[in-house]
Write an enzyme that holds these catalytic residues in place. Structure first.
Site, PDB file in Angstrom:
ATOM      1  N   PRO A  50       0.525 -11.686 -10.117  1.00 24.45           N
ATOM      2  CA  PRO A  50      -0.123 -11.618  -8.800  1.00 24.45           C
ATOM      3  C   PRO A  50       0.799 -11.286  -7.639  1.00 24.45           C
ATOM      4  O   PRO A  50       0.325 -11.093  -6.521  1.00 24.45           O
ATOM      5  CB  PRO A  50      -0.717 -13.024  -8.635  1.00 24.45           C
ATOM      6  CG  PRO A  50       0.127 -13.899  -9.487  1.00 24.45           C
ATOM      7  CD  PRO A  50       0.570 -13.063 -10.652  1.00 24.45           C
ATOM      8  N   ASP A  83       1.924   0.472  -9.001  1.00 24.21           N
ATOM      9  CA  ASP A  83       0.689   0.433  -8.234  1.00 24.21           C
ATOM     10  C   ASP A  83       0.899  -0.206  -6.873  1.00 24.21           C
ATOM     11  O   ASP A  83       1.943  -0.798  -6.582  1.00 24.21           O
ATOM     12  CB  ASP A  83      -0.379  -0.362  -8.999  1.00 24.21           C
ATOM     13  CG  ASP A  83      -0.939   0.402 -10.188  1.00 24.21           C
ATOM     14  OD1 ASP A  83      -0.802   1.636 -10.225  1.00 24.21           O
ATOM     15  OD2 ASP A  83      -1.519  -0.248 -11.075  1.00 24.21           O
ATOM     16  N   LYS A 101      -3.513   2.829  -5.537  1.00 21.50           N
ATOM     17  CA  LYS A 101      -4.895   3.146  -5.201  1.00 21.50           C
ATOM     18  C   LYS A 101      -5.475   2.004  -4.372  1.00 21.50           C
ATOM     19  O   LYS A 101      -5.263   0.837  -4.662  1.00 21.50           O
ATOM     20  CB  LYS A 101      -5.730   3.321  -6.476  1.00 21.50           C
ATOM     21  CG  LYS A 101      -5.373   4.573  -7.268  1.00 21.50           C
ATOM     22  CD  LYS A 101      -6.197   4.693  -8.524  1.00 21.50           C
ATOM     23  CE  LYS A 101      -5.697   3.776  -9.614  1.00 21.50           C
ATOM     24  NZ  LYS A 101      -6.366   3.986 -10.909  1.00 21.50           N
ATOM     25  N   GLY A 121      -1.002  -7.918 -11.771  1.00 20.61           N
ATOM     26  CA  GLY A 121      -1.797  -8.704 -12.711  1.00 20.61           C
ATOM     27  C   GLY A 121      -1.447  -8.400 -14.147  1.00 20.61           C
ATOM     28  O   GLY A 121      -0.272  -8.369 -14.525  1.00 20.61           O
ATOM     29  N   MET A 141     -12.117  -7.211  -6.981  1.00 20.95           N
ATOM     30  CA  MET A 141     -12.471  -6.038  -6.158  1.00 20.95           C
ATOM     31  C   MET A 141     -13.902  -6.120  -5.654  1.00 20.95           C
ATOM     32  O   MET A 141     -14.658  -5.143  -5.703  1.00 20.95           O
ATOM     33  CB  MET A 141     -12.247  -4.748  -6.964  1.00 20.95           C
ATOM     34  CG  MET A 141     -10.821  -4.558  -7.439  1.00 20.95           C
ATOM     35  SD  MET A 141     -10.613  -3.220  -8.653  1.00 20.95           S
ATOM     36  CE  MET A 141     -11.265  -3.998 -10.142  1.00 20.95           C
TER      37      MET A 141
END
Length: 251
Positions: A18, A41, A63, A95, A177
């Site tokens: 995390p 990412d 993203k 994650g 999300m």
């Protein structure tokens, strides 16, 4: 003996957890510090990236909702391209690579192109944010199952979720999300039978020094989100277990 010039590199899909470097696995840290190139990412924290040795190339492919530096197909192609140039490529993901991380898609693509890969699991957001907020995902006599769902969908497609399956009052529902489609998620869950007064929580930047938490109810999630100006990355947890947090936090 194979020609070294024709040998392809090895890609390792590494879960960065995390965001807190202390929550990295030893194997993840080992790969981060010996990779020839790091492909990472948006959710990989600066603290974790600071562990990459000086001089090692870092490629950002992050993203965000509605904003992609590279599309997934382009990321897949990039990994193949890098595997033709380097021996060890670290694909670093927030994650866990195999929990809403599209790691399996990348692994399939690599195999189709004759490139070997490995997977290093990471602490997924549900476990990391739950622990940081003191919300147990299961609790005897209160929550006998957990369901992970994504609140994100492909452009032009609705949320393809069996809402009725989320109505069990003894199920903890963790939504990844989910902020963009929060109103629809709440409306569908309530319509399917989940009580609007079910305890719920929003955890923003969970398990990091930027963490924010709001405890509320399922029906009040949209209002809580607006009043608190919660933004991605945020995790939603719905279930009676959120009540346990009040005890564990001495509230």
């Amino acid at each position: 003996m194979p020609d070294p010039q024709t040998q392809k590199g090895h890609v390792v899909l590494v879960g960065a957890g995390p965001g807190d470097p202390d929550l990295l696995t030893l194997r993840a840290l080992n790969y981060i510090q010996k990779g020839d190139v790091i492909v990472h990412d948006r959710l990989v924290s600066d603290d974790i990236l600071s562990l990459v040795p000086e001089g090692v190339e870092k490629v950002f492919v992050g993203k965000a909702p509605g904003r992609h530096i590279l599309k997934q197909d382009e990321i897949n192609d990039l990994l193949v391209e890098l595997a033709n140039k380097h021996k060890l490529i670290i694909r670093l993901k927030g994650g866990d690579p195999f929990v809403f991380g599209r790691g399996s898609e990348e692994a399939e693509y690599l195999l189709k192109h004759g490139i070997s890969y490995d997977v290093v699991p990471g602490i997924t957001a549900a476990a990391g944010c739950g622990a940081a907020a003191r919300i147990p995902l299961t609790h005897r006599g209160m929550a006998r199952s957990v369901r992970f769902i994504t609140g994100h969908h492909k452009e032009g497609h609705g949320l393809d979720i069996d809402w009725a399956s989320l109505a069990d009052p003894e199920m903890t529902v963790v939504i990844y999300m989910g902020l963009k489609n929060l109103n629809n998620i709440v409306a569908n869950m309530v319509q399917a039978g989940r009580a609007p007064d079910t305890p719920a929580a929003i955890v923003e930047n969970g398990a990091t020094d930027k963490q924010r938490i709001a405890y509320t109810t399922l029906g009040n999630l949209p209002t809580t989100r607006l009043e608190g100006n919660f933004k991605p990355p945020s995790l939603l947890i719905v279930g009676q277990v959120v009540e346990v947090a009040k005890i564990l936090n001495n509230d």
